[in-house]
Structure formats: structure tokens, C-alpha cells
Design a protein around this motif. Structure first.
Motif, PDB file in Angstrom:
ATOM      1  N   LEU A   1     -37.147  25.846   1.537  1.00 51.75           N
ATOM      2  CA  LEU A   1     -38.355  26.538   1.949  1.00 51.75           C
ATOM      3  C   LEU A   1     -39.499  26.178   1.010  1.00 51.75           C
ATOM      4  O   LEU A   1     -39.312  26.088  -0.201  1.00 51.75           O
ATOM      5  N   ASP A   2     -40.664  26.007   1.595  1.00 56.54           N
ATOM      6  CA  ASP A   2     -41.860  25.654   0.842  1.00 56.54           C
ATOM      7  C   ASP A   2     -42.548  26.943   0.391  1.00 56.54           C
ATOM      8  O   ASP A   2     -43.428  27.460   1.067  1.00 56.54           O
ATOM      9  N   ILE A   3     -42.091  27.490  -0.750  1.00 55.80           N
ATOM     10  CA  ILE A   3     -42.565  28.792  -1.217  1.00 55.80           C
ATOM     11  C   ILE A   3     -42.949  28.695  -2.689  1.00 55.80           C
ATOM     12  O   ILE A   3     -42.246  28.062  -3.475  1.00 55.80           O
ATOM     13  N   ASN A   4     -44.051  29.341  -3.063  1.00 53.34           N
ATOM     14  CA  ASN A   4     -44.453  29.396  -4.462  1.00 53.34           C
ATOM     15  C   ASN A   4     -43.640  30.493  -5.153  1.00 53.34           C
ATOM     16  O   ASN A   4     -43.860  31.680  -4.931  1.00 53.34           O
ATOM     17  N   LEU A   5     -42.711  30.073  -5.985  1.00 51.74           N
ATOM     18  CA  LEU A   5     -41.775  30.991  -6.637  1.00 51.74           C
ATOM     19  C   LEU A   5     -42.487  31.990  -7.550  1.00 51.74           C
ATOM     20  O   LEU A   5     -42.170  33.175  -7.550  1.00 51.74           O
ATOM     21  N   LYS A   6     -43.463  31.505  -8.308  1.00 49.64           N
ATOM     22  CA  LYS A   6     -44.173  32.392  -9.242  1.00 49.64           C
ATOM     23  C   LYS A   6     -44.920  33.495  -8.486  1.00 49.64           C
ATOM     24  O   LYS A   6     -44.898  34.655  -8.895  1.00 49.64           O
ATOM     25  N   GLU A   7     -45.560  33.140  -7.386  1.00 53.72           N
ATOM     26  CA  GLU A   7     -46.260  34.140  -6.575  1.00 53.72           C
ATOM     27  C   GLU A   7     -45.283  35.172  -6.029  1.00 53.72           C
ATOM     28  O   GLU A   7     -45.581  36.363  -5.972  1.00 53.72           O
ATOM     29  N   LEU A   8     -44.099  34.704  -5.645  1.00 56.44           N
ATOM     30  CA  LEU A   8     -43.067  35.591  -5.112  1.00 56.44           C
ATOM     31  C   LEU A   8     -42.611  36.599  -6.179  1.00 56.44           C
ATOM     32  O   LEU A   8     -42.463  37.791  -5.895  1.00 56.44           O
ATOM     33  N   VAL A   9     -42.409  36.101  -7.402  1.00 58.76           N
ATOM     34  CA  VAL A   9     -41.993  36.961  -8.517  1.00 58.76           C
ATOM     35  C   VAL A   9     -43.079  37.995  -8.808  1.00 58.76           C
ATOM     36  O   VAL A   9     -42.794  39.187  -8.978  1.00 58.76           O
ATOM     37  N   SER A  58     -43.844  20.028 -15.741  1.00 56.99           N
ATOM     38  CA  SER A  58     -45.098  20.245 -15.020  1.00 56.99           C
ATOM     39  C   SER A  58     -45.141  21.665 -14.459  1.00 56.99           C
ATOM     40  O   SER A  58     -44.117  22.293 -14.266  1.00 56.99           O
ATOM     41  N   GLU A  59     -46.343  22.130 -14.192  1.00 60.26           N
ATOM     42  CA  GLU A  59     -46.518  23.476 -13.619  1.00 60.26           C
ATOM     43  C   GLU A  59     -46.286  23.424 -12.114  1.00 60.26           C
ATOM     44  O   GLU A  59     -47.233  23.371 -11.332  1.00 60.26           O
ATOM     45  N   ILE A  60     -45.051  23.390 -11.710  1.00 65.49           N
ATOM     46  CA  ILE A  60     -44.721  23.366 -10.292  1.00 65.49           C
ATOM     47  C   ILE A  60     -43.847  24.588 -10.033  1.00 65.49           C
ATOM     48  O   ILE A  60     -42.865  24.799 -10.727  1.00 65.49           O
ATOM     49  N   ASN A  61     -44.202  25.363  -9.060  1.00 66.13           N
ATOM     50  CA  ASN A  61     -43.472  26.602  -8.790  1.00 66.13           C
ATOM     51  C   ASN A  61     -42.717  26.573  -7.463  1.00 66.13           C
ATOM     52  O   ASN A  61     -42.156  27.574  -7.062  1.00 66.13           O
ATOM     53  N   ASP A  62     -42.731  25.439  -6.803  1.00 68.53           N
ATOM     54  CA  ASP A  62     -42.112  25.306  -5.493  1.00 68.53           C
ATOM     55  C   ASP A  62     -40.824  24.493  -5.656  1.00 68.53           C
ATOM     56  O   ASP A  62     -40.868  23.299  -5.947  1.00 68.53           O
ATOM     57  N   ILE A  63     -39.672  25.127  -5.500  1.00 69.38           N
ATOM     58  CA  ILE A  63     -38.378  24.463  -5.730  1.00 69.38           C
ATOM     59  C   ILE A  63     -38.178  23.286  -4.778  1.00 69.38           C
ATOM     60  O   ILE A  63     -37.694  22.230  -5.168  1.00 69.38           O
ATOM     61  N   SER A  64     -38.581  23.460  -3.535  1.00 67.88           N
ATOM     62  CA  SER A  64     -38.470  22.387  -2.551  1.00 67.88           C
ATOM     63  C   SER A  64     -39.281  21.168  -3.004  1.00 67.88           C
ATOM     64  O   SER A  64     -38.817  20.029  -2.938  1.00 67.88           O
ATOM     65  N   ASP A  65     -40.489  21.425  -3.500  1.00 66.49           N
ATOM     66  CA  ASP A  65     -41.353  20.349  -3.979  1.00 66.49           C
ATOM     67  C   ASP A  65     -40.779  19.712  -5.236  1.00 66.49           C
ATOM     68  O   ASP A  65     -40.825  18.498  -5.408  1.00 66.49           O
ATOM     69  N   MET A  66     -40.204  20.530  -6.122  1.00 65.23           N
ATOM     70  CA  MET A  66     -39.578  19.998  -7.337  1.00 65.23           C
ATOM     71  C   MET A  66     -38.444  19.036  -6.974  1.00 65.23           C
ATOM     72  O   MET A  66     -38.289  17.986  -7.584  1.00 65.23           O
ATOM     73  N   TYR A  67     -37.662  19.430  -5.980  1.00 65.26           N
ATOM     74  CA  TYR A  67     -36.534  18.590  -5.568  1.00 65.26           C
ATOM     75  C   TYR A  67     -37.038  17.261  -4.995  1.00 65.26           C
ATOM     76  O   TYR A  67     -36.498  16.192  -5.308  1.00 65.26           O
ATOM     77  N   LEU A 131     -52.646  11.346  -3.052  1.00 60.15           N
ATOM     78  CA  LEU A 131     -51.228  11.089  -2.784  1.00 60.15           C
ATOM     79  C   LEU A 131     -50.376  12.317  -3.082  1.00 60.15           C
ATOM     80  O   LEU A 131     -49.434  12.619  -2.358  1.00 60.15           O
ATOM     81  N   LEU A 132     -50.718  13.044  -4.150  1.00 58.82           N
ATOM     82  CA  LEU A 132     -49.986  14.275  -4.481  1.00 58.82           C
ATOM     83  C   LEU A 132     -50.192  15.332  -3.398  1.00 58.82           C
ATOM     84  O   LEU A 132     -49.248  16.036  -3.035  1.00 58.82           O
ATOM     85  N   ASN A 133     -51.400  15.433  -2.893  1.00 58.39           N
ATOM     86  CA  ASN A 133     -51.675  16.387  -1.806  1.00 58.39           C
ATOM     87  C   ASN A 133     -50.834  16.075  -0.571  1.00 58.39           C
ATOM     88  O   ASN A 133     -50.437  16.974   0.160  1.00 58.39           O
ATOM     89  N   ASP A 134     -50.570  14.773  -0.362  1.00 56.27           N
ATOM     90  CA  ASP A 134     -49.758  14.340   0.789  1.00 56.27           C
ATOM     91  C   ASP A 134     -48.267  14.271   0.454  1.00 56.27           C
ATOM     92  O   ASP A 134     -47.463  13.802   1.262  1.00 56.27           O
ATOM     93  N   LYS A 135     -47.907  14.706  -0.774  1.00 57.65           N
ATOM     94  CA  LYS A 135     -46.512  14.702  -1.263  1.00 57.65           C
ATOM     95  C   LYS A 135     -45.889  13.303  -1.243  1.00 57.65           C
ATOM     96  O   LYS A 135     -44.691  13.130  -1.015  1.00 57.65           O
ATOM     97  N   LEU A 183     -49.065  14.552 -16.006  1.00 57.88           N
ATOM     98  CA  LEU A 183     -48.345  15.818 -15.870  1.00 57.88           C
ATOM     99  C   LEU A 183     -48.452  16.405 -14.470  1.00 57.88           C
ATOM    100  O   LEU A 183     -47.587  17.174 -14.053  1.00 57.88           O
ATOM    101  N   SER A 184     -49.506  16.065 -13.743  1.00 62.76           N
ATOM    102  CA  SER A 184     -49.626  16.570 -12.370  1.00 62.76           C
ATOM    103  C   SER A 184     -48.566  15.945 -11.458  1.00 62.76           C
ATOM    104  O   SER A 184     -48.265  16.474 -10.396  1.00 62.76           O
ATOM    105  N   ILE A 185     -48.004  14.817 -11.903  1.00 63.95           N
ATOM    106  CA  ILE A 185     -46.893  14.194 -11.155  1.00 63.95           C
ATOM    107  C   ILE A 185     -45.582  14.639 -11.807  1.00 63.95           C
ATOM    108  O   ILE A 185     -44.730  15.249 -11.185  1.00 63.95           O
ATOM    109  N   CYS A 186     -45.426  14.302 -13.084  1.00 63.01           N
ATOM    110  CA  CYS A 186     -44.276  14.665 -13.899  1.00 63.01           C
ATOM    111  C   CYS A 186     -44.563  14.182 -15.311  1.00 63.01           C
ATOM    112  O   CYS A 186     -45.544  13.473 -15.528  1.00 63.01           O
ATOM    113  N   ASP A 187     -43.708  14.531 -16.264  1.00 60.78           N
ATOM    114  CA  ASP A 187     -43.916  14.087 -17.643  1.00 60.78           C
ATOM    115  C   ASP A 187     -43.035  12.873 -17.911  1.00 60.78           C
ATOM    116  O   ASP A 187     -41.860  12.998 -18.248  1.00 60.78           O
TER     117      ASP A 187
END
Length: 194
Positions: A1-9, A58-67, A131-135, A183-187
Motif C-alpha cells: 500500500l502506498d501510505i505515509n507511515l509517519k502521517e499514520l502514526v 533518507s527521509e522516506i516514510n512509505d514502505i512500498s516506495d522504500m521497497y 524522475l523521483l516524482n515518477d518513481k 539523499l533524496s534518492i538514497c545515501d
């Protein structure tokens, strides 16, 4: 699921507004818990530990996006010039930590190599963001990695830690901008290579 985990918490914690607690501390603790769970999950899915560290830096809160980022970075690490790229970006990372700010005064860019890097970086930065916006993470990494020759050229011909404090801080600011975009992509500095 494309969900912002931090917002959910944060949303879940709003239900406890009748209790006295430091919301920011609790959010950070919960996010740390999830980071550890994500590390284990990704390891079980066959993702390299250094790739996991690079993504979780990186500051990514979406597990689906991290994967998605992790799998694309995992595949991207098969590139021919990987060692040269990682060496260049490790140098950027190390010096960027010494920057007092990411501000760059164009008038203080004196050497041809730093002017070229500044121009090339500003062109690539826009493309990477799109490109990041388009994943399209692999393409974003390719685009970002195309900076390597200009980074190498700057390190070969410019003394970053100049005696003139303003020039030194300006050069460090440029490297910090490059690092922040990375960092917006990864470290990439977390990637271990042989």
C-alpha cells in the motif's frame, strides 16, 4: 500500500490527546521500531544490508516506495563503473558533512572545474526531481551518476578546503547541495564495495 507511515502514526497518536506525552519523541520511537522491522523484512526478501541502510538513511516514510527504491538500487549496483561512482560520491559525502550551509554564491566560483560542476549539477537536479516524482529510481540514479566525471575533475583540480574561508564554504555548500540531492534518492555513501 502506498501510505505515509509517519502521517499514520501521528494520526493514531492524535487519539491520545487526553494524555500528557511528548508526541515528537513517541513518533520517533515508533518510526525507529518500524525501521528495524523494515530492515528485517527487506533482508528476508534478499536485499543487501548496505542497500537497506542506504534507503533508510533518507527521509522516506512509505514502505512500498522504500521497497521499490531498494530493489532498483539492488539491481543498479551491477553497473560497470560502480567503484568509481561510489568513490566520488563518498568524497562528496565526507566533505558535505563539513559544510556550514548549502548556499552557493556563483560569484565565488572561480575555477573552471567548479563552475562546470555547478552548471551540470543544476541541470541534473531538475531531471532527478522529475524522475523521483515518477518513481523512476534507476533512471534517477543514472542521471545523478552522470555527475561523476565533473566531481572527479573538481577534486583533481580544485582545493576544496581553500585558505579563503568564503571560497571554502562556497565549495562545501556546492558539495552539500549535491549530497542533499543524493539523499533524496538514497545515501550512496552507505554502499559497501570491494
Amino acid at each position: 500500500l502506498d501510505i505515509n507511515l509517519k502521517e499514520l502514526v501521528e494520526l493514531a497518536l492524535n487519539n491520545y490527546s487526553n494524555l500528557e506525552f511528548n508526541k515528537e519523541e513517541v513518533v520517533n520511537s515508533i518510526m525507529e521500531f518500524f525501521k528495524e522491522r523494515i530492515k528485517n523484512l527487506f533482508r528476508d526478501l534478499g536485499i543487501r544490508y548496505d542497500v537497506i541502510d542506504a534507503i533508510l538513511s533518507s527521509e522516506i516514510n512509505d514502505i512500498s516506495d522504500m521497497y521499490l527504491r531498494a530493489t532498483e538500487l539492488n539491481n543498479w549496483l551491477g553497473k560497470d563503473e560502480l567503484v568509481e561512482m561510489l568513490t566520488a560520491f563518498n568524497r562528496v559525502s565526507t566533505l558535505a558533512q563539513k559544510a556550514v550551509s548549502s548556499d552557493v554564491n556563483v560569484e565565488l566560483l572561480k575555477e573552471e572545474a567548479e563552475i562546470n560542476l555547478y552548471k551540470e549539477f543544476n541541470n541534473i537536479k531538475i531531471k532527478v526531481k522529475e524522475l523521483l516524482n515518477d518513481k523512476k529510481y534507476s533512471e534517477a540514479l543514472d542521471s545523478f551518476a552522470s555527475l561523476r566525471p565533473s566531481i572527479d575533475d573538481m577534486f583533481d583540480s580544485v582545493m576544496v578546503m581553500d585558505k579563503d574561508e568564503a571560497i571554502k564554504n562556497n565549495r562545501l555548500g556546492l558539495l552539500k547541495q549535491i549530497y542533499d540531492t543524493m539523499l533524496s534518492i538514497c545515501d550512496l555513501s552507505k554502499i559497501v564495495y570491494k
